[in-house]
Design a protein around this motif. Sequence first.
Motif, PDB file in Angstrom:
ATOM      1  N   THR A   1       0.860  -1.376  -0.057  1.00 34.22           N
ATOM      2  CA  THR A   1       0.020   0.013   0.076  1.00 34.22           C
ATOM      3  C   THR A   1       1.065   1.281  -0.042  1.00 34.22           C
ATOM      4  O   THR A   1       1.971   1.264   0.382  1.00 34.22           O
ATOM      5  CB  THR A   1      -0.871   0.020   1.160  1.00 34.22           C
ATOM      6  OG1 THR A   1      -0.303   0.334   2.559  1.00 34.22           O
ATOM      7  CG2 THR A   1      -1.923  -1.310   1.309  1.00 34.22           C
ATOM      8  N   PRO A   2       0.405   2.349  -0.489  1.00 31.53           N
ATOM      9  CA  PRO A   2       1.204   3.763  -0.292  1.00 31.53           C
ATOM     10  C   PRO A   2       1.882   3.743   1.210  1.00 31.53           C
ATOM     11  O   PRO A   2       2.991   4.183   1.170  1.00 31.53           O
ATOM     12  CB  PRO A   2       0.182   4.800  -0.785  1.00 31.53           C
ATOM     13  CG  PRO A   2      -0.899   4.185  -1.601  1.00 31.53           C
ATOM     14  CD  PRO A   2      -0.950   2.829  -0.923  1.00 31.53           C
ATOM     15  N   GLU A   3       1.153   3.552   1.990  1.00 28.31           N
ATOM     16  CA  GLU A   3       1.502   3.662   3.444  1.00 28.31           C
ATOM     17  C   GLU A   3       2.489   2.695   3.790  1.00 28.31           C
ATOM     18  O   GLU A   3       3.721   3.125   4.494  1.00 28.31           O
ATOM     19  CB  GLU A   3       0.291   3.466   4.492  1.00 28.31           C
ATOM     20  CG  GLU A   3       0.789   3.738   5.748  1.00 28.31           C
ATOM     21  CD  GLU A   3      -0.273   3.588   7.016  1.00 28.31           C
ATOM     22  OE1 GLU A   3       0.016   3.847   8.134  1.00 28.31           O
ATOM     23  OE2 GLU A   3      -1.258   2.914   6.314  1.00 28.31           O
TER      24      GLU A   3
ATOM     25  N   TYR B   1       4.650   1.189   1.567  1.00 30.73           N
ATOM     26  CA  TYR B   1       5.637   1.831   0.840  1.00 30.73           C
ATOM     27  C   TYR B   1       6.584   2.948   1.256  1.00 30.73           C
ATOM     28  O   TYR B   1       7.660   2.936   1.138  1.00 30.73           O
ATOM     29  CB  TYR B   1       5.228   1.987  -0.614  1.00 30.73           C
ATOM     30  CG  TYR B   1       6.462   2.465  -1.538  1.00 30.73           C
ATOM     31  CD1 TYR B   1       7.213   1.335  -2.269  1.00 30.73           C
ATOM     32  CD2 TYR B   1       6.806   3.665  -1.592  1.00 30.73           C
ATOM     33  CE1 TYR B   1       8.278   1.915  -3.013  1.00 30.73           C
ATOM     34  CE2 TYR B   1       7.739   4.160  -2.548  1.00 30.73           C
ATOM     35  CZ  TYR B   1       8.640   3.242  -3.242  1.00 30.73           C
ATOM     36  OH  TYR B   1       9.453   3.519  -3.961  1.00 30.73           O
ATOM     37  N   GLN B   2       5.888   3.985   2.185  1.00 35.72           N
ATOM     38  CA  GLN B   2       6.536   5.104   2.434  1.00 35.72           C
ATOM     39  C   GLN B   2       7.317   4.669   3.613  1.00 35.72           C
ATOM     40  O   GLN B   2       8.376   4.988   3.881  1.00 35.72           O
ATOM     41  CB  GLN B   2       5.480   6.009   2.942  1.00 35.72           C
ATOM     42  CG  GLN B   2       4.768   6.912   1.857  1.00 35.72           C
ATOM     43  CD  GLN B   2       3.801   7.878   2.353  1.00 35.72           C
ATOM     44  OE1 GLN B   2       3.202   7.826   3.103  1.00 35.72           O
ATOM     45  NE2 GLN B   2       3.778   8.953   1.233  1.00 35.72           N
ATOM     46  N   LYS B   3       6.714   3.606   4.658  1.00 34.14           N
ATOM     47  CA  LYS B   3       7.454   3.369   5.727  1.00 34.14           C
ATOM     48  C   LYS B   3       8.499   2.452   5.312  1.00 34.14           C
ATOM     49  O   LYS B   3       9.679   2.683   6.028  1.00 34.14           O
ATOM     50  CB  LYS B   3       6.518   2.400   6.561  1.00 34.14           C
ATOM     51  CG  LYS B   3       5.406   3.203   7.293  1.00 34.14           C
ATOM     52  CD  LYS B   3       4.572   2.399   8.231  1.00 34.14           C
ATOM     53  CE  LYS B   3       3.416   3.041   8.932  1.00 34.14           C
ATOM     54  NZ  LYS B   3       2.405   2.370   9.741  1.00 34.14           N
ATOM     55  N   PHE B   4       8.597   1.754   4.390  1.00 30.61           N
ATOM     56  CA  PHE B   4       9.902   0.904   3.903  1.00 30.61           C
ATOM     57  C   PHE B   4      10.640   1.649   3.172  1.00 30.61           C
ATOM     58  O   PHE B   4      11.989   1.402   3.737  1.00 30.61           O
ATOM     59  CB  PHE B   4       9.267  -0.145   2.682  1.00 30.61           C
ATOM     60  CG  PHE B   4      10.312  -1.014   2.291  1.00 30.61           C
ATOM     61  CD1 PHE B   4      10.788  -1.820   2.992  1.00 30.61           C
ATOM     62  CD2 PHE B   4      10.714  -0.477   0.978  1.00 30.61           C
ATOM     63  CE1 PHE B   4      11.880  -2.799   2.356  1.00 30.61           C
ATOM     64  CE2 PHE B   4      11.955  -1.514   0.515  1.00 30.61           C
ATOM     65  CZ  PHE B   4      12.484  -2.476   1.086  1.00 30.61           C
ATOM     66  N   GLU B   5      10.414   2.775   2.643  1.00 30.06           N
ATOM     67  CA  GLU B   5      11.305   3.521   1.938  1.00 30.06           C
ATOM     68  C   GLU B   5      12.013   4.492   2.722  1.00 30.06           C
ATOM     69  O   GLU B   5      13.429   4.638   2.942  1.00 30.06           O
ATOM     70  CB  GLU B   5      10.546   4.770   0.968  1.00 30.06           C
ATOM     71  CG  GLU B   5      11.463   5.644   0.128  1.00 30.06           C
ATOM     72  CD  GLU B   5      10.641   6.451  -0.903  1.00 30.06           C
ATOM     73  OE1 GLU B   5       9.442   6.876  -0.421  1.00 30.06           O
ATOM     74  OE2 GLU B   5      11.039   6.271  -1.905  1.00 30.06           O
ATOM     75  N   ARG B   6      11.257   5.033   3.969  1.00 28.51           N
ATOM     76  CA  ARG B   6      11.916   5.757   5.191  1.00 28.51           C
ATOM     77  C   ARG B   6      12.922   4.757   5.810  1.00 28.51           C
ATOM     78  O   ARG B   6      13.824   5.162   6.334  1.00 28.51           O
ATOM     79  CB  ARG B   6      10.722   6.077   6.099  1.00 28.51           C
ATOM     80  CG  ARG B   6      11.361   7.045   6.986  1.00 28.51           C
ATOM     81  CD  ARG B   6      10.176   7.640   7.983  1.00 28.51           C
ATOM     82  NE  ARG B   6       8.974   8.285   7.164  1.00 28.51           N
ATOM     83  CZ  ARG B   6       7.479   7.655   7.484  1.00 28.51           C
ATOM     84  NH1 ARG B   6       7.144   6.670   8.433  1.00 28.51           N
ATOM     85  NH2 ARG B   6       6.468   8.024   6.481  1.00 28.51           N
ATOM     86  N   SER B   7      12.702   3.624   6.097  1.00 31.24           N
ATOM     87  CA  SER B   7      13.573   2.606   6.837  1.00 31.24           C
ATOM     88  C   SER B   7      14.730   2.413   6.027  1.00 31.24           C
ATOM     89  O   SER B   7      15.849   2.617   6.511  1.00 31.24           O
ATOM     90  CB  SER B   7      12.868   1.311   6.909  1.00 31.24           C
ATOM     91  OG  SER B   7      11.699   1.434   7.748  1.00 31.24           O
TER      92      SER B   7
END
Length: 84
Positions: free
Chosen positions: A7-9, A11-17
């Motif tokens: 999900t976009p959420e 994906y954003q958490k993964f990208e931030r990590s």
Amino acid sequence: MNNDCLTPEVYQKFERSIRDIQIYGTQQEIEAVQSLILNINTKGYPIDNLLNILRNNLRKEIGLEMVKKDSYWIVDTVMCKLTN
């Protein structure tokens, strides 16, 4: 990792990590995350190497013994089917 189920959420958490590891990680952690990024589209590419490095570095910091075995995870395709 099944990119079709992100999900976009998530994906954003993964990208931030990934970003945080490249900024604050050890040399070993940075190399592992860069390898993951370069190979992320390879079917079945294991994330275990990165997670094992992160786990053992954290355990070392807090005075716990090292773990030599991989962790077990819920398969993301199962979770994807449950949420779609």
